[in-house]
Write a protein that holds these residues in place. Sequence first.
Motif, PDB file in Angstrom:
ATOM      1  N   PRO A   6     -12.868   8.636   2.048  1.00 33.79           N
ATOM      2  CA  PRO A   6     -11.919   7.877   2.050  1.00 33.79           C
ATOM      3  C   PRO A   6     -11.459   6.871   2.222  1.00 33.79           C
ATOM      4  CG  PRO A   6     -12.952   9.242   4.200  1.00 33.79           C
ATOM      5  CD  PRO A   6     -14.397   9.132   3.230  1.00 33.79           C
ATOM      6  N   LEU A   7     -12.203   6.301   2.955  1.00 31.29           N
ATOM      7  CA  LEU A   7     -12.535   4.275   2.777  1.00 31.29           C
ATOM      8  C   LEU A   7     -12.457   3.387   1.504  1.00 31.29           C
ATOM      9  CD1 LEU A   7     -14.968   4.169   5.810  1.00 31.29           C
ATOM     10  CD2 LEU A   7     -12.986   4.219   5.812  1.00 31.29           C
ATOM     11  N   LEU A   8     -12.543   4.786   0.731  1.00 28.70           N
ATOM     12  CA  LEU A   8     -11.977   3.730  -0.761  1.00 28.70           C
ATOM     13  C   LEU A   8     -10.924   3.871  -0.199  1.00 28.70           C
ATOM     14  CD1 LEU A   8     -11.763   3.216  -3.986  1.00 28.70           C
ATOM     15  CD2 LEU A   8     -10.903   5.763  -4.391  1.00 28.70           C
ATOM     16  N   HIS A   9      -9.168   4.522  -0.182  1.00 26.99           N
ATOM     17  CA  HIS A   9      -8.007   4.183   0.246  1.00 26.99           C
ATOM     18  C   HIS A   9      -7.956   3.650   1.043  1.00 26.99           C
ATOM     19  CE1 HIS A   9      -7.793   7.691  -2.115  1.00 26.99           C
ATOM     20  NE2 HIS A   9      -8.814   8.450  -1.162  1.00 26.99           N
ATOM     21  N   HIS A  10      -8.855   2.851   1.684  1.00 23.92           N
ATOM     22  CA  HIS A  10      -8.396   1.870   3.164  1.00 23.92           C
ATOM     23  C   HIS A  10      -8.818   0.613   2.136  1.00 23.92           C
ATOM     24  CE1 HIS A  10      -8.069  -0.003   6.966  1.00 23.92           C
ATOM     25  NE2 HIS A  10      -9.787  -0.286   6.549  1.00 23.92           N
ATOM     26  N   ALA A  11      -9.394   0.136   1.567  1.00 27.39           N
ATOM     27  CA  ALA A  11     -10.178  -0.559   0.496  1.00 27.39           C
ATOM     28  C   ALA A  11      -8.840  -0.448   0.145  1.00 27.39           C
ATOM     29  CB  ALA A  11     -11.299  -0.617  -0.107  1.00 27.39           C
ATOM     30  N   SER A  12      -8.190   0.082  -0.661  1.00 27.63           N
ATOM     31  CA  SER A  12      -7.011   0.119  -2.462  1.00 27.63           C
ATOM     32  C   SER A  12      -5.674  -0.774  -1.294  1.00 27.63           C
ATOM     33  CB  SER A  12      -6.328   1.588  -2.883  1.00 27.63           C
ATOM     34  OG  SER A  12      -8.107   1.889  -3.122  1.00 27.63           O
ATOM     35  N   LYS A  67      -5.395  -2.392   1.155  1.00 23.05           N
ATOM     36  CA  LYS A  67      -6.159  -3.562   1.277  1.00 23.05           C
ATOM     37  C   LYS A  67      -5.733  -4.653   0.550  1.00 23.05           C
ATOM     38  CE  LYS A  67      -8.928  -3.938   5.557  1.00 23.05           C
ATOM     39  NZ  LYS A  67     -11.005  -4.095   6.127  1.00 23.05           N
ATOM     40  N   LEU A  68      -5.963  -3.993  -1.280  1.00 19.71           N
ATOM     41  CA  LEU A  68      -5.655  -4.685  -1.450  1.00 19.71           C
ATOM     42  C   LEU A  68      -4.311  -5.232  -2.840  1.00 19.71           C
ATOM     43  CD1 LEU A  68      -7.029  -6.079  -4.577  1.00 19.71           C
ATOM     44  CD2 LEU A  68      -7.122  -3.998  -5.692  1.00 19.71           C
ATOM     45  N   VAL A  69      -3.790  -3.593  -2.471  1.00 19.78           N
ATOM     46  CA  VAL A  69      -2.707  -3.807  -3.027  1.00 19.78           C
ATOM     47  C   VAL A  69      -1.216  -3.983  -2.119  1.00 19.78           C
ATOM     48  CG1 VAL A  69      -3.294  -1.980  -4.894  1.00 19.78           C
ATOM     49  CG2 VAL A  69      -1.950  -1.064  -2.215  1.00 19.78           C
ATOM     50  N   GLY A  70      -1.342  -3.883  -0.871  1.00 20.02           N
ATOM     51  CA  GLY A  70      -0.164  -4.085   0.700  1.00 20.02           C
ATOM     52  C   GLY A  70       0.386  -2.778   0.555  1.00 20.02           C
ATOM     53  N   ASP A  71       1.002  -2.717   2.108  1.00 13.76           N
ATOM     54  CA  ASP A  71       1.388  -1.377   2.267  1.00 13.76           C
ATOM     55  C   ASP A  71       2.010  -0.989   1.497  1.00 13.76           C
ATOM     56  OD1 ASP A  71      -0.691  -1.553   4.493  1.00 13.76           O
ATOM     57  OD2 ASP A  71       0.486  -1.752   5.554  1.00 13.76           O
ATOM     58  N   ALA A  72       3.292  -1.751   0.989  1.00 24.12           N
ATOM     59  CA  ALA A  72       4.103  -0.740   0.140  1.00 24.12           C
ATOM     60  C   ALA A  72       3.955  -0.081  -1.349  1.00 24.12           C
ATOM     61  CB  ALA A  72       5.608  -1.767   0.403  1.00 24.12           C
ATOM     62  N   ALA A  73       2.928  -1.055  -1.521  1.00 24.05           N
ATOM     63  CA  ALA A  73       2.800  -0.500  -3.268  1.00 24.05           C
ATOM     64  C   ALA A  73       1.905   1.065  -2.548  1.00 24.05           C
ATOM     65  CB  ALA A  73       1.509  -1.517  -3.931  1.00 24.05           C
ATOM     66  N   PHE A  74       1.153   0.715  -1.399  1.00 22.56           N
ATOM     67  CA  PHE A  74      -0.321   1.973  -1.455  1.00 22.56           C
ATOM     68  C   PHE A  74       1.316   2.436  -1.117  1.00 22.56           C
ATOM     69  CE2 PHE A  74      -2.129   4.714   1.129  1.00 22.56           C
ATOM     70  CZ  PHE A  74      -3.366   4.595  -0.166  1.00 22.56           C
ATOM     71  N   ALA A  82      -2.109   1.941  -9.809  1.00 24.91           N
ATOM     72  CA  ALA A  82      -2.103   0.835 -11.277  1.00 24.91           C
ATOM     73  C   ALA A  82      -0.882   0.656 -10.663  1.00 24.91           C
ATOM     74  CB  ALA A  82      -2.599   0.855 -11.445  1.00 24.91           C
ATOM     75  N   LYS A  83       0.388   1.828 -11.150  1.00 25.44           N
ATOM     76  CA  LYS A  83       1.694   1.507 -11.836  1.00 25.44           C
ATOM     77  C   LYS A  83       2.343   0.495 -10.628  1.00 25.44           C
ATOM     78  CE  LYS A  83       2.022   6.162 -13.903  1.00 25.44           C
ATOM     79  NZ  LYS A  83       2.422   7.708 -14.000  1.00 25.44           N
ATOM     80  N   ALA A  84       2.208   1.349  -9.006  1.00 21.37           N
ATOM     81  CA  ALA A  84       3.149   0.660  -7.806  1.00 21.37           C
ATOM     82  C   ALA A  84       2.314  -1.071  -8.147  1.00 21.37           C
ATOM     83  CB  ALA A  84       2.726   1.182  -6.373  1.00 21.37           C
ATOM     84  N   SER A  85       0.901  -1.817  -8.616  1.00 15.66           N
ATOM     85  CA  SER A  85       0.152  -2.612  -8.212  1.00 15.66           C
ATOM     86  C   SER A  85       0.198  -3.327  -9.428  1.00 15.66           C
ATOM     87  CB  SER A  85       0.013  -2.970  -7.268  1.00 15.66           C
ATOM     88  OG  SER A  85      -0.798  -4.157  -7.262  1.00 15.66           O
ATOM     89  N   PRO A  86       0.298  -2.848 -10.923  1.00 16.84           N
ATOM     90  CA  PRO A  86       0.020  -3.260 -12.145  1.00 16.84           C
ATOM     91  C   PRO A  86      -1.065  -4.823 -11.985  1.00 16.84           C
ATOM     92  CG  PRO A  86       2.467  -3.450 -12.465  1.00 16.84           C
ATOM     93  CD  PRO A  86       2.078  -3.704 -10.935  1.00 16.84           C
ATOM     94  N   ALA A  87      -0.887  -5.080 -11.363  1.00 14.02           N
ATOM     95  CA  ALA A  87      -1.599  -7.109 -11.246  1.00 14.02           C
ATOM     96  C   ALA A  87      -3.093  -6.452 -10.841  1.00 14.02           C
ATOM     97  CB  ALA A  87      -1.163  -7.928 -10.687  1.00 14.02           C
ATOM     98  N   ASN A  88      -3.200  -5.557 -10.663  1.00 16.26           N
ATOM     99  CA  ASN A  88      -4.685  -4.702  -9.530  1.00 16.26           C
ATOM    100  C   ASN A  88      -5.484  -3.689 -10.888  1.00 16.26           C
ATOM    101  OD1 ASN A  88      -4.578  -6.342  -7.628  1.00 16.26           O
ATOM    102  ND2 ASN A  88      -3.211  -5.978  -6.484  1.00 16.26           N
ATOM    103  N   ALA A  89      -5.363  -3.687 -11.220  1.00 15.33           N
ATOM    104  CA  ALA A  89      -4.875  -2.257 -12.073  1.00 15.33           C
ATOM    105  C   ALA A  89      -6.502  -1.697 -12.264  1.00 15.33           C
ATOM    106  CB  ALA A  89      -4.469  -1.833 -13.710  1.00 15.33           C
ATOM    107  N   ARG A 103     -11.961  -0.693 -10.091  1.00 12.87           N
ATOM    108  CA  ARG A 103     -13.484  -1.116  -9.570  1.00 12.87           C
ATOM    109  C   ARG A 103     -14.108  -0.709  -8.559  1.00 12.87           C
ATOM    110  NH1 ARG A 103     -12.174  -6.018 -12.777  1.00 12.87           N
ATOM    111  NH2 ARG A 103     -11.901  -6.989 -10.979  1.00 12.87           N
ATOM    112  N   LEU A 104     -13.047  -0.727  -7.498  1.00 19.65           N
ATOM    113  CA  LEU A 104     -12.986  -0.261  -5.730  1.00 19.65           C
ATOM    114  C   LEU A 104     -13.011   1.836  -6.488  1.00 19.65           C
ATOM    115  CD1 LEU A 104      -9.858  -1.737  -3.972  1.00 19.65           C
ATOM    116  CD2 LEU A 104     -12.759  -1.825  -4.055  1.00 19.65           C
ATOM    117  N   ARG A 105     -12.380   2.568  -7.224  1.00 18.17           N
ATOM    118  CA  ARG A 105     -13.609   3.998  -6.870  1.00 18.17           C
ATOM    119  C   ARG A 105     -14.393   3.898  -7.309  1.00 18.17           C
ATOM    120  NH1 ARG A 105     -12.462   8.445 -10.715  1.00 18.17           N
ATOM    121  NH2 ARG A 105     -11.701   6.787 -11.893  1.00 18.17           N
ATOM    122  N   THR A 106     -14.944   2.719  -8.171  1.00 15.72           N
ATOM    123  CA  THR A 106     -16.102   3.308  -9.200  1.00 15.72           C
ATOM    124  C   THR A 106     -17.378   2.907  -8.175  1.00 15.72           C
ATOM    125  OG1 THR A 106     -15.922   3.046 -11.024  1.00 15.72           O
ATOM    126  CG2 THR A 106     -18.058   2.405 -10.804  1.00 15.72           C
TER     127      THR A 106
END
Length: 604
Positions: A497-503, A505-512, A538-545, A550-553
């Motif tokens: 579940p901490l993948l989602h926490h890391a994601s 942090k990367l894209v921000g609350d609004a995009a998540f 990735a659709k909500a934050s294209p620059a971080n696709a 990589r985070l999911r992996t």
Amino acid sequence: MRTFLHGCLLWCVLSGTPAWGSAPAEPLASPEVQLCLQHLKPAERARAAKALGPLEALPLYRVQLEVDPETRGVKGRVQVEVLARKHPLTELYLRLTPNAQGRRVTLSDAKLGGRPVKLERPEPTLYRLSLESEPVPPGAAAVLDVAVEGLVPRAAAPSGGGAGGLLGGLMGGGGGRPSGGDHGAFSATADFISLVGVVPQVPPVDENGQPWDGPQGIGDLGLYEPAHVLATVTVPTGWAVHATGVPMGEVPERDGRVRYAFAAAAVRDFPLFVSRGYASSTATVNGVTVESHYAAADQAAGERVLKYATSMLAEFERRLGPLPYTHFRVVQAPLSGGAGGMEFPGLVTIATQLYRGAAGASEMLGGGMPGMEDLESMLGMLGQSGSGVLGQLNGAMERTLEFTVAHEVAHQYFAGLVGSDPILEPVVDESLAQYAALLYLEWKHGKKVAEAVRQETLVGQYHLYRMTGGKDGRADRPTGHFADELEYGALVYGKAPLLHHASRKLVGDAAFLKALRAYVDTYRFKWTCKDCFTKELAKASPANASALERLRTRWWREAKGDEDLGKPRLESLLGGFEGLEGLQEMDAQSKELLEQLIPGLMGE
């Protein structure tokens, strides 16, 4: 089945319930389907039809069962009606999950369209009917009718879902199911009978036409295609029936028994429970009738569970979209094997021990748990009494109760609404249910509380596993590929579940949150995939696709837990206990002694 339909309509009249909704989405649907559609909010019927096609084309189960609590017997008939859509239907499978624990339920007297047929049994939980000699053409339906009979085993000794912090790790807290078996899914006590899986259901099939795997002894039992259910369950007077769907009435029989009827629409499972001596409380949220059913002696906790569930449902509906059903039930159940709860569409169960606070913790800890005498001796050396520790468990157990209810309510979306394979891909729905529960705590109680629970329940569970000699590994694998549920809990409920926490942090609350809502909307009533949520992010934050992939992996497919969560440390296991500051501030030698003791507590 004309007599069955007549009975349903009669029960509607007796209970004062209309036979069908005032504005059915399918005006040409049969009366039976219209009965079922009452379970869907009017606005959700159109959304369901858009995702699934004509709602009258969904599989339909007609269930008639009788339960005898004295003998622990269950018997009756189940009729399954499956429409051949684009291609001819050449075979039909039925799954019976209780048989994963031995042959507890049998099917006999099978009839196809009224003609006797023979069922094959390729696996303990799987039955097959070949239709190759006379395939069902597209647009026609196969109607299979079978007799069902089972003997419900006596329940194992109950255990709770954990207490957060140190004891939460020891007992596998956080909504998970840390030890093997079905955790009482098909079992009986003196006052409660769980009949999960007694209704044979058609499993999904893969691209080669092979049915999805059944229970593996670890994790969930199964999930199915959305279907309609009309069910009656007859029990002795003084007993009550709890099931998914709209209650269609209770009719006294001439022999003194009572027949309960339910109608459910577009559900992926149909659980049944029978109780004696239960009370209930009810509330309404956004057109959903929320019911809490509990042992009468646990009324105070049962009413708190109702409060939690209504609050959670309001938050999740606001953030993730509406729950499609008109009824949602939370049922207290004597779960075993450390289970905190179990999830089903429109209904969840929560372990009895979580209702009973420190008393439940005392029962867990006093039930022969290895090493408890050593732990009490160690606590005494450190100036802490065992009774003092138990005295602090009420708050920890209450947090775990709230978190577990949040986890199970989140399962209404993942994978109740957004379907995924719980056997081959358990990481998909479990990680999102776990993280959504953390989100709820943040929305309701603030970031500080959510962060504390994240450390105690997720990070702490992983750290405990590592401290007892467990090795980090890939979280994204089938349930049957885990050595035991301690490993399964640490990697699927703790680390993944901490993948989602890391994601986030990367894209921000609004995009998540935008991506999470889009994910639910896109796959509502459908089947998702392992990287589908990552694609929505990735659709909500294209620059971080690329970074998201990589985070999911990293979090799901690699063994980087120690790098990401830090090496196992005692502090992450102690955070849930007020009044144990002395333990958190103990000297290095005492910490080392306690850390050496923990593997013994776990029986390592």
